[in-house]
Design a protein around this motif. Structure first.
Motif, PDB file in Angstrom:
ATOM      1  N   THR A   1      49.833  51.432  48.275  1.00 29.85           N
ATOM      2  CA  THR A   1      51.199  50.865  48.890  1.00 29.85           C
ATOM      3  C   THR A   1      51.370  49.793  50.153  1.00 29.85           C
ATOM      4  N   MET A   2      50.642  50.713  51.099  1.00 31.35           N
ATOM      5  CA  MET A   2      50.503  49.920  52.262  1.00 31.35           C
ATOM      6  C   MET A   2      49.570  48.710  52.082  1.00 31.35           C
ATOM      7  N   ARG A   3      48.670  48.795  51.564  1.00 29.23           N
ATOM      8  CA  ARG A   3      47.723  47.462  51.197  1.00 29.23           C
ATOM      9  C   ARG A   3      48.730  46.398  50.819  1.00 29.23           C
ATOM     10  N   GLU A   4      49.266  46.397  49.734  1.00 32.33           N
ATOM     11  CA  GLU A   4      50.128  45.589  49.064  1.00 32.33           C
ATOM     12  C   GLU A   4      51.207  44.908  50.151  1.00 32.33           C
ATOM     13  N   SER A   5      51.899  46.061  50.826  1.00 28.15           N
ATOM     14  CA  SER A   5      52.838  45.450  51.690  1.00 28.15           C
ATOM     15  C   SER A   5      52.375  44.713  52.614  1.00 28.15           C
ATOM     16  N   LYS A   6      50.939  45.074  53.172  1.00 26.10           N
ATOM     17  CA  LYS A   6      50.569  44.455  54.357  1.00 26.10           C
ATOM     18  C   LYS A   6      50.149  42.900  53.748  1.00 26.10           C
ATOM     19  N   ARG A   7      49.618  42.858  52.465  1.00 25.63           N
ATOM     20  CA  ARG A   7      49.295  41.349  51.961  1.00 25.63           C
ATOM     21  C   ARG A   7      50.585  40.705  52.006  1.00 25.63           C
ATOM     22  N   LEU A   8      51.615  41.060  51.484  1.00 23.47           N
ATOM     23  CA  LEU A   8      53.122  40.324  51.341  1.00 23.47           C
ATOM     24  C   LEU A   8      53.584  40.022  52.796  1.00 23.47           C
ATOM     25  N   GLU A   9      53.293  40.582  53.668  1.00 27.37           N
ATOM     26  CA  GLU A   9      53.857  40.738  54.793  1.00 27.37           C
ATOM     27  C   GLU A   9      54.009  39.298  55.405  1.00 27.37           C
ATOM     28  N   PRO A  10      52.996  38.337  55.403  1.00 29.42           N
ATOM     29  CA  PRO A  10      52.939  37.052  55.974  1.00 29.42           C
ATOM     30  C   PRO A  10      53.789  36.123  55.392  1.00 29.42           C
ATOM     31  N   LEU A  11      53.749  36.368  53.945  1.00 27.29           N
ATOM     32  CA  LEU A  11      54.681  35.417  53.102  1.00 27.29           C
ATOM     33  C   LEU A  11      56.169  36.074  53.236  1.00 27.29           C
ATOM     34  N   MET A  12      56.429  37.099  53.569  1.00 23.54           N
ATOM     35  CA  MET A  12      57.962  37.641  53.893  1.00 23.54           C
ATOM     36  C   MET A  12      58.434  37.051  55.084  1.00 23.54           C
ATOM     37  N   GLU A  13      57.619  37.091  56.188  1.00 19.15           N
ATOM     38  CA  GLU A  13      57.919  36.551  57.557  1.00 19.15           C
ATOM     39  C   GLU A  13      58.378  35.069  57.575  1.00 19.15           C
ATOM     40  N   THR A  14      57.363  34.625  56.756  1.00 20.73           N
ATOM     41  CA  THR A  14      57.462  33.120  56.409  1.00 20.73           C
ATOM     42  C   THR A  14      58.784  32.617  55.771  1.00 20.73           C
ATOM     43  N   PHE A  15      59.070  33.400  54.894  1.00 22.24           N
ATOM     44  CA  PHE A  15      60.315  33.051  54.174  1.00 22.24           C
ATOM     45  C   PHE A  15      61.432  33.485  54.780  1.00 22.24           C
ATOM     46  N   GLN A  16      61.621  34.585  55.508  1.00 21.88           N
ATOM     47  CA  GLN A  16      62.274  34.679  56.559  1.00 21.88           C
ATOM     48  C   GLN A  16      62.847  33.759  57.550  1.00 21.88           C
ATOM     49  N   ARG A  17      61.801  33.074  58.019  1.00 23.55           N
ATOM     50  CA  ARG A  17      61.904  32.122  59.122  1.00 23.55           C
ATOM     51  C   ARG A  17      62.362  30.908  58.276  1.00 23.55           C
ATOM     52  N   HIS A  18      62.145  30.618  56.924  1.00 26.03           N
ATOM     53  CA  HIS A  18      62.530  29.439  56.478  1.00 26.03           C
ATOM     54  C   HIS A  18      64.016  29.684  56.190  1.00 26.03           C
ATOM     55  N   LYS A  19      64.457  30.741  55.936  1.00 29.53           N
ATOM     56  CA  LYS A  19      65.924  31.139  55.488  1.00 29.53           C
ATOM     57  C   LYS A  19      66.824  30.788  56.812  1.00 29.53           C
ATOM     58  N   ALA A  20      66.058  31.305  57.923  1.00 33.01           N
ATOM     59  CA  ALA A  20      66.996  31.329  59.235  1.00 33.01           C
ATOM     60  C   ALA A  20      67.090  29.843  59.520  1.00 33.01           C
ATOM     61  N   ALA A  21      65.966  28.952  59.166  1.00 29.12           N
ATOM     62  CA  ALA A  21      65.931  27.458  59.595  1.00 29.12           C
ATOM     63  C   ALA A  21      67.165  26.789  58.740  1.00 29.12           C
ATOM     64  N   LEU A  22      67.224  27.193  57.542  1.00 31.27           N
ATOM     65  CA  LEU A  22      68.416  26.667  56.393  1.00 31.27           C
ATOM     66  C   LEU A  22      69.699  27.059  56.998  1.00 31.27           C
ATOM     67  N   GLN A  23      69.847  28.259  57.552  1.00 28.24           N
ATOM     68  CA  GLN A  23      71.158  28.738  57.978  1.00 28.24           C
ATOM     69  C   GLN A  23      71.467  27.917  59.447  1.00 28.24           C
ATOM     70  N   GLN A  24      70.296  27.631  60.341  1.00 28.29           N
ATOM     71  CA  GLN A  24      70.880  26.939  61.282  1.00 28.29           C
ATOM     72  C   GLN A  24      70.953  25.562  61.073  1.00 28.29           C
ATOM     73  N   GLU A  25      70.503  24.995  60.101  1.00 37.69           N
ATOM     74  CA  GLU A  25      70.630  23.730  59.833  1.00 37.69           C
ATOM     75  C   GLU A  25      72.299  23.575  59.039  1.00 37.69           C
ATOM     76  N   ALA A  26      72.562  24.484  58.138  1.00 37.66           N
ATOM     77  CA  ALA A  26      73.891  24.469  57.949  1.00 37.66           C
ATOM     78  C   ALA A  26      75.202  24.519  58.898  1.00 37.66           C
ATOM     79  N   GLU A  27      74.718  25.360  59.874  1.00 42.88           N
ATOM     80  CA  GLU A  27      75.822  25.539  61.114  1.00 42.88           C
ATOM     81  C   GLU A  27      75.725  24.359  62.014  1.00 42.88           C
ATOM     82  N   ALA A  28      74.388  23.709  62.153  1.00 39.35           N
ATOM     83  CA  ALA A  28      74.528  22.460  63.029  1.00 39.35           C
ATOM     84  C   ALA A  28      75.222  21.479  62.289  1.00 39.35           C
ATOM     85  N   LYS A  29      75.156  21.114  60.683  1.00 37.68           N
ATOM     86  CA  LYS A  29      76.046  20.219  60.369  1.00 37.68           C
ATOM     87  C   LYS A  29      77.440  20.569  60.413  1.00 37.68           C
ATOM     88  N   GLU A  30      78.058  21.745  60.299  1.00 36.06           N
ATOM     89  CA  GLU A  30      79.433  21.928  60.302  1.00 36.06           C
ATOM     90  C   GLU A  30      79.967  21.433  61.841  1.00 36.06           C
TER      91      GLU A  30
END
Length: 355
Positions: free
Chosen positions: A34-63
């Motif tokens: 379980t830890m091995r699979e979690s570690k493998r997915l970690e970079p993907l999840m960190e990048t996805f969270q960063r992408h969602k944060a950027a989209l949220q920032q983009e939406a707020e700036a447009k407002e």
């Protein structure tokens, strides 16, 4: 792609919950998996969270672009441009992270080196490559163990095979399969002429018992006396082992250990890996058809790299990379070449996905 990302996110959340469950914490094997699979997915999840944060920032700036304050609008425009750039960067990174993984990447490897054209000079260079890979593995704190070695009188190797044990070893070593060419003046050359010799390298993912089902009745096992260049290390008993897998005609020898039992274990390890590689090659050919990756097929008949001693250069022909640091490379400094090969392989896979 977004649907796939949300599926992975759901799996990630499940894994985090499982890592807190008492029954998994009490089961070392399940916890490790379980830890091995979690570690493998970690970079993907960190990048996805960063992408969602950027989209949220983009939406707020447009407002804020509709605000009556001109200074605030100017600031919002700056934030919008920054958020767009971050969203684009993270989206491109996600494309790479979502590429199908080579299922063998985390495995240890078996490396087989054989002198090719060039006689004794080829055998000597086989020894140079053996040393190079050993130093590279040592720098990464991977364990190297010799399986079989056929030495020559001058200290070279007609052939040598060894394991490199460590997580991710195959992901780095797999690009070394192929023909390595050396151009240099041999020590025995009195006229100072440059000779060209070749060495073949095969890299196999180490097979586990569960990967390959071998029927003992399909094996022919012969014992013989170890041979070599001479010296005290040569055995006086029939401890060397030759195993023939009758259905495929695969032959494996091991004579590195003085114990017949240890040699048999090592030979079986190589046999499983060769049969696994043959099966995977067959599957890959059926799936990939005629497609050739930019970094090459990895076939041993393909010349992949030239080591030119007089010019101090190493050229990888698959990606057109030339480095004038042969001494460093032969001392195990392979990361620059391997990183470039991984980058080229990733670019080719992205291009294939788009087509």
């Amino acid at each position: 792609m977004l649907e796939k990302l949300h599926e992975v996110e759901l799996r990630w959340e499940q894994l985090q919950a499982q890592l807190c469950e008492p029954e998994i914490l009490a089961d070392l094997a399940r916890y490790r998996d379980t830890m091995r699979e979690s570690k493998r997915l970690e970079p993907l999840m960190e990048t996805f969270q960063r992408h969602k944060a950027a989209l949220q920032q983009e939406a707020e700036a447009k407002e804020l672009l509709h605000d009556s304050d001109p200074e605030l609008r100017a600031l919002a425009q700056e934030e919008l441009e920054l958020a767009k750039a971050q969203a684009t960067e993270s989206w491109e990174a996600l494309k790479v992270l979502l590429l199908p993984r080579d299922p063998n990447d985390d495995r240890s490897v078996i490396v087989e080196i054989r002198g090719g054209a060039g006689g004794e000079e080829a055998s000597l260079f086989a020894g140079v490559l053996f040393r190079m890979y050993g130093m590279y593995a040592e720098a990464r704190r991977w364990k190297v163990e010799t399986l079989n070695a056929s030495e020559t009188e001058l200290g070279g190797y007609k052939e040598v095979s060894f394991t490199v044990e460590g997580e991710g070893a195959y992901s780095r070593f797999k690009f070394e399969s192929g023909v390595h060419r050396v151009q240099r003046v041999p020590e025995t050359e009195s006229q100072g002429r440059i000779h060209t010799s070749t060495v073949t390298v095969a890299v196999l993912p180490e097979a586990q018992d569960v990967d390959v089902d071998i029927n003992p009745a399909d094996l022919q096992i012969d014992t013989f006396r170890a041979s070599g260049a001479g010296g005290q290390h040569i055995n006086k008993t029939d401890s060397a082992i030759r195993i023939t897998h009758l259905p495929t005609g695969t032959v494996v020898e091991c004579q590195d250990e003085r114990s017949q039992h240890k040699n048999k274990d090592k030979a079986m390890k190589v046999l499983r890996s060769r049969i696994l590689q043959a099966e995977q090659d067959k599957q890959s050919a059926a799936i990939a058809g005629e497609r050739r990756a930019q970094v090459g097929t990895g076939d041993r008949s393909e010349r992949i790299r030239t080591y030119n001693y007089p010019q101090g250069r190493v050229s990888d022909h698959r990606i057109g990379l030339t480095l004038y640091k042969i001494e460093y490379i032969l001392n195990g400094d392979l990361d620059e070449i391997i990183d470039a090969l991984i980058t080229a392989d990733t670019a080719e896979k992205l291009k294939s996905n788009e087509n």
